[in-house]
Design a protein around this motif. Structure first.
Motif, mmCIF file in Angstrom:
data_model
loop_
_atom_site.group_PDB
_atom_site.id
_atom_site.type_symbol
_atom_site.label_atom_id
_atom_site.label_comp_id
_atom_site.label_asym_id
_atom_site.label_seq_id
_atom_site.Cartn_x
_atom_site.Cartn_y
_atom_site.Cartn_z
ATOM 1 N N GLY A 1 -8.311 -4.176 -0.321
ATOM 2 C CA GLY A 1 -6.920 -4.445 0.038
ATOM 3 C C GLY A 1 -6.124 -3.151 0.057
ATOM 4 O O GLY A 1 -6.675 -2.092 0.373
ATOM 5 N N GLY A 2 -4.866 -3.233 -0.327
ATOM 6 C CA GLY A 2 -4.021 -2.042 -0.356
ATOM 7 C C GLY A 2 -4.199 -1.255 -1.649
ATOM 8 O O GLY A 2 -5.050 -1.572 -2.482
ATOM 9 N N TYR B 1 -0.122 3.933 1.193
ATOM 10 C CA TYR B 1 -0.469 4.705 2.399
ATOM 11 C C TYR B 1 0.140 4.079 3.645
ATOM 12 O O TYR B 1 0.654 2.964 3.616
ATOM 13 C CB TYR B 1 -1.994 4.808 2.534
ATOM 14 C CG TYR B 1 -2.627 5.550 1.371
ATOM 15 C CD1 TYR B 1 -2.214 6.844 1.034
ATOM 16 C CD2 TYR B 1 -3.628 4.959 0.605
ATOM 17 C CE1 TYR B 1 -2.790 7.522 -0.037
ATOM 18 C CE2 TYR B 1 -4.205 5.633 -0.460
ATOM 19 C CZ TYR B 1 -3.780 6.910 -0.783
ATOM 20 O OH TYR B 1 -4.346 7.567 -1.835
ATOM 21 N N ASP B 2 0.010 4.803 4.753
ATOM 22 C CA ASP B 2 0.666 4.378 5.983
ATOM 23 C C ASP B 2 -0.254 4.601 7.191
ATOM 24 O O ASP B 2 0.083 5.380 8.087
ATOM 25 C CB ASP B 2 1.982 5.193 6.126
ATOM 26 C CG ASP B 2 2.796 4.772 7.336
ATOM 27 O OD1 ASP B 2 2.602 3.634 7.813
ATOM 28 O OD2 ASP B 2 3.599 5.589 7.829
ATOM 29 N N CYS B 3 -1.418 3.929 7.184
ATOM 30 C CA CYS B 3 -2.348 4.098 8.307
ATOM 31 C C CYS B 3 -1.728 3.471 9.555
ATOM 32 O O CYS B 3 -1.227 2.335 9.499
ATOM 33 C CB CYS B 3 -3.681 3.432 8.004
ATOM 34 S SG CYS B 3 -4.452 4.084 6.522
ATOM 35 N N LYS C 1 -4.434 9.290 3.368
ATOM 36 C CA LYS C 1 -5.426 8.783 2.396
ATOM 37 C C LYS C 1 -6.617 9.731 2.307
ATOM 38 O O LYS C 1 -6.597 10.813 2.878
ATOM 39 C CB LYS C 1 -5.838 7.362 2.736
ATOM 40 C CG LYS C 1 -6.654 7.169 3.980
ATOM 41 C CD LYS C 1 -6.848 5.666 4.169
ATOM 42 C CE LYS C 1 -7.724 5.327 5.329
ATOM 43 N NZ LYS C 1 -7.703 3.892 5.616
ATOM 44 N N CYS D 1 0.824 -1.206 0.000
ATOM 45 C CA CYS D 1 0.000 0.000 0.000
ATOM 46 C C CYS D 1 0.857 1.255 0.000
ATOM 47 O O CYS D 1 1.889 1.313 0.679
ATOM 48 C CB CYS D 1 -0.908 -0.018 1.231
ATOM 49 S SG CYS D 1 -2.202 1.234 1.139
ATOM 50 N N PHE E 1 -2.949 2.223 12.194
ATOM 51 C CA PHE E 1 -3.626 1.071 12.806
ATOM 52 C C PHE E 1 -3.521 -0.177 11.942
ATOM 53 O O PHE E 1 -4.002 -1.245 12.314
ATOM 54 C CB PHE E 1 -5.118 1.379 13.008
ATOM 55 C CG PHE E 1 -5.784 1.820 11.733
ATOM 56 C CD1 PHE E 1 -6.224 0.905 10.814
ATOM 57 C CD2 PHE E 1 -5.910 3.173 11.439
ATOM 58 C CE1 PHE E 1 -6.801 1.315 9.611
ATOM 59 C CE2 PHE E 1 -6.491 3.593 10.254
ATOM 60 C CZ PHE E 1 -6.931 2.662 9.339
ATOM 61 N N CYS E 2 -2.899 -0.084 10.780
ATOM 62 C CA CYS E 2 -2.969 -1.179 9.812
ATOM 63 C C CYS E 2 -1.886 -2.227 10.084
ATOM 64 O O CYS E 2 -0.700 -1.914 10.102
ATOM 65 C CB CYS E 2 -2.829 -0.622 8.395
ATOM 66 S SG CYS E 2 -3.029 -1.900 7.146
ATOM 67 N N VAL F 1 -10.997 4.762 -0.565
ATOM 68 C CA VAL F 1 -9.530 4.887 -0.451
ATOM 69 C C VAL F 1 -8.885 4.507 -1.783
ATOM 70 O O VAL F 1 -8.068 5.262 -2.339
ATOM 71 C CB VAL F 1 -8.999 3.991 0.696
ATOM 72 C CG1 VAL F 1 -7.482 4.048 0.767
ATOM 73 C CG2 VAL F 1 -9.621 4.396 2.015
ATOM 74 N N TYR G 1 -1.794 -4.962 8.248
ATOM 75 C CA TYR G 1 -1.924 -5.786 7.058
ATOM 76 C C TYR G 1 -0.975 -5.348 5.957
ATOM 77 O O TYR G 1 -0.320 -6.169 5.313
ATOM 78 C CB TYR G 1 -3.383 -5.645 6.632
ATOM 79 C CG TYR G 1 -3.757 -6.112 5.276
ATOM 80 C CD1 TYR G 1 -4.003 -7.462 5.037
ATOM 81 C CD2 TYR G 1 -3.923 -5.197 4.242
ATOM 82 C CE1 TYR G 1 -4.400 -7.879 3.791
ATOM 83 C CE2 TYR G 1 -4.320 -5.620 2.993
ATOM 84 C CZ TYR G 1 -4.553 -6.959 2.769
ATOM 85 O OH TYR G 1 -4.941 -7.374 1.545
ATOM 86 N N SER G 2 -0.891 -4.042 5.768
ATOM 87 C CA SER G 2 -0.191 -3.587 4.560
ATOM 88 C C SER G 2 1.324 -3.614 4.718
ATOM 89 O O SER G 2 1.863 -3.478 5.819
ATOM 90 C CB SER G 2 -0.622 -2.172 4.214
ATOM 91 O OG SER G 2 0.083 -1.248 4.999
HETATM 92 FE FE1 SF4 Z 1 -4.459 2.172 5.180
HETATM 93 FE FE2 SF4 Z 1 -5.904 0.336 3.855
HETATM 94 FE FE3 SF4 Z 1 -3.418 0.902 3.057
HETATM 95 FE FE4 SF4 Z 1 -3.816 -0.417 5.380
HETATM 96 S S1 SF4 Z 1 -4.288 -1.179 3.326
HETATM 97 S S2 SF4 Z 1 -2.377 1.292 5.005
HETATM 98 S S3 SF4 Z 1 -5.758 0.537 6.089
HETATM 99 S S4 SF4 Z 1 -5.169 2.313 3.072
#
Ligand code: SF4
Ligand code: V47
Length: 398
Positions: free
Chosen positions: A126-127, A82-84, A207, A80, A86-87, A159, A89-90
């Motif tokens: 997903g990402g 992005y850099d959330c 995001k 991904c 709380f994530c 997103v 997963y990515s």
């Molecule tokens: Fe954010 Fe979704 Fe990317 Fe995880 S996968 S960093 S929640 S945008």
């Protein structure tokens, strides 16, 4: 009806705080509660009180009916841009080696796995990566519909769309129209997190923002698509941020009536940049479902995502305003197991879902994505040998 008697009991409870009795009366009179009353509930209302009110609304809308569907997920990438915070997963673009990025053919293989199996929905999220762009998704949606026209595509969130449409130089409306023509049917509720910038800028700064998220749902509704909405709760937000979040959704729903379900998502803290933030209790989960049911008077459904909160809490939630527990999932999502959810391989058969719902005296109904009834299980009995596989589930007794 028992739920109405319980509500009257609250209204006539002289020992109960006057503001709480007034809110109960408002619900009985079919009146909407205000922003301040929403915050008041979070700050002052006990679980039993909230349960009585939320269950009254739930039973008025749906009786004992509890919905689920037969679905599977495709997560096209866990990389991904992005850099959330709380994530769990990515994998950031810079750590790409640890990640996967599917091609259209890989996604079609995932769809073909269900040939001959009566699933009704594919949930895709997903990402966000540059290669999975407008052309990529248009191609997949077309191939998916050509292969299996009856499979409902509930795909991507604002997103992904914000990024994809910007890159393609299309407005939100034009981009969604193009993808709808390719086969997109509806949108899941992800990416909403907490709308208020005070929180959003700390947990998901880079995001799409609240206005962009809401606009993409507005355009989808204009195109006749139904969508869901989520809220990631139980981290650094305060109660009024949750009410602000629901207020924005309630306002948009008044305008479009395009939302189907609201899905509170409990923050899980394993292996992410917010692991130092403790998770909230199950009592707080139930209070949150109940306040959501009371506040969002114009949403038909409140969904508890069993794969995230555990089967037992999903069962309990059915007495706190929830009427939908999502679907079979078939172990096709990693987002929650990687964030620390109890279910490391989330999958339930229809029989298991039916039994889970029956064990807490509710009436199971298989729905499709648009809440058309597929099978009403009120009087359906399973064969003895089918029962054997789900009797030993760790469920709460009636
Ligand atoms: Fe954010 Fe979704 Fe990317 Fe995880 S996968 S960093 S929640 S945008
Ligand atoms: O937007 C990510 C959340 C969402 C964590 O519409 C986390 O039917 C908790 O939106 N702890 C994606 N939550 C999943 C989603 C969803 C799920 C089920 C049904 C539907 C539907 C939608 O997952 C993300 C984000 O809010 N998430 N990391 C975490 N650590």
């Amino acid at each position: 009806m028992k739920a109405a008697l319980e509500l009257d009991f609250l209204i006539n409870q002289n020992e109960l705080d006057k503001s709480l009795r007034d809110i109960a009366q408002k619900v009985k009179d079919n009146q909407r509660i205000s922003f301040d009353e929403g915050v008041y509930l979070y700050e002052h209302a006990e679980l039993n009180y909230l349960g009585i009110i939320a269950n009254y609304i739930r039973e008025k809308k749906h009786g004992d009916k509890t919905y689920f569907n037969r679905n599977f997920h495709i997560e096209p990438t866990n990389v991904c841009v992005y850099d959330c915070k709380f994530c769990s997963y990515s994998r950031l673009i810079k750590n790409k080696d640890e990640g996967w990025e599917m091609q259209v053919e890989d996604m079609m293989d995932a769809v073909r796995k269900y040939d001959g199996i009566p699933v009704t929905e594919v949930h895709i999220t997903g990402g966000v990566v540059p290669k999975q762009d407008l052309a990529f998704y248009a191609e997949f949606f077309k191939q998916c519909k050509a292969h299996r026209p009856d499979l409902h595509i509930k795909g991507l969130t604002p997103v992904e769309y914000y990024y994809i449409f910007k890159k393609a130089k299309l407005s939100h409306y034009e981009g969604l129209k193009y993808l709808k023509e390719a086969g997109l049917d509806s949108m899941p509720g992800g990416g909403a997190e907490i709308f208020h910038p005070e929180v959003r800028e700390k947990i998901a700064a880079d995001k799409c923002n609240a206005e962009q998220w809401l606009d993409i749902h507005t355009q989808a509704h204009k195109l006749g698509m139904r969508t869901n909405a989520t809220m990631l709760y139980g981290h650094i937000e305060e109660f009024w941020h949750r009410v602000d979040h629901m207020e924005r959704l309630r306002k948009l729903q008044d305008e479009t009536q395009g939302f189907q379900a609201f899905i509170p998502l409990k923050f899980r803290n394993k292996d992410n940049q917010m692991s130092h933030v403790p998770e909230v209790s199950v009592v707080e989960d139930l209070r949150n479902y109940a306040v959501a049911r009371i506040y969002l008077d114009n949403f038909d459904h409140i969904k508890a995502y069993w794969a995230m909160i555990s089967r037992e809490t999903a069962q309990l939630s059915l007495s706190y305003g929830v009427d939908d527990i999502d679907g079979t999932i078939d172990d096709t999502t990693k987002i929650y197991s990687m964030a620390g959810a109890e279910e490391q391989t989330p999958a339930m058969s229809t029989q298991e879902l039916v039994e889970l719902i029956r064990k807490v005296d509710r009436h199971p109904v298989e729905r499709d994505t648009l809440y058309n009834i597929v099978t009403d299980y009120k009087d359906v009995e399973f064969e003895e040998q089918e029962k054997a596989s789900y009797y030993d589930l760790p469920v709460i007794n009636k």
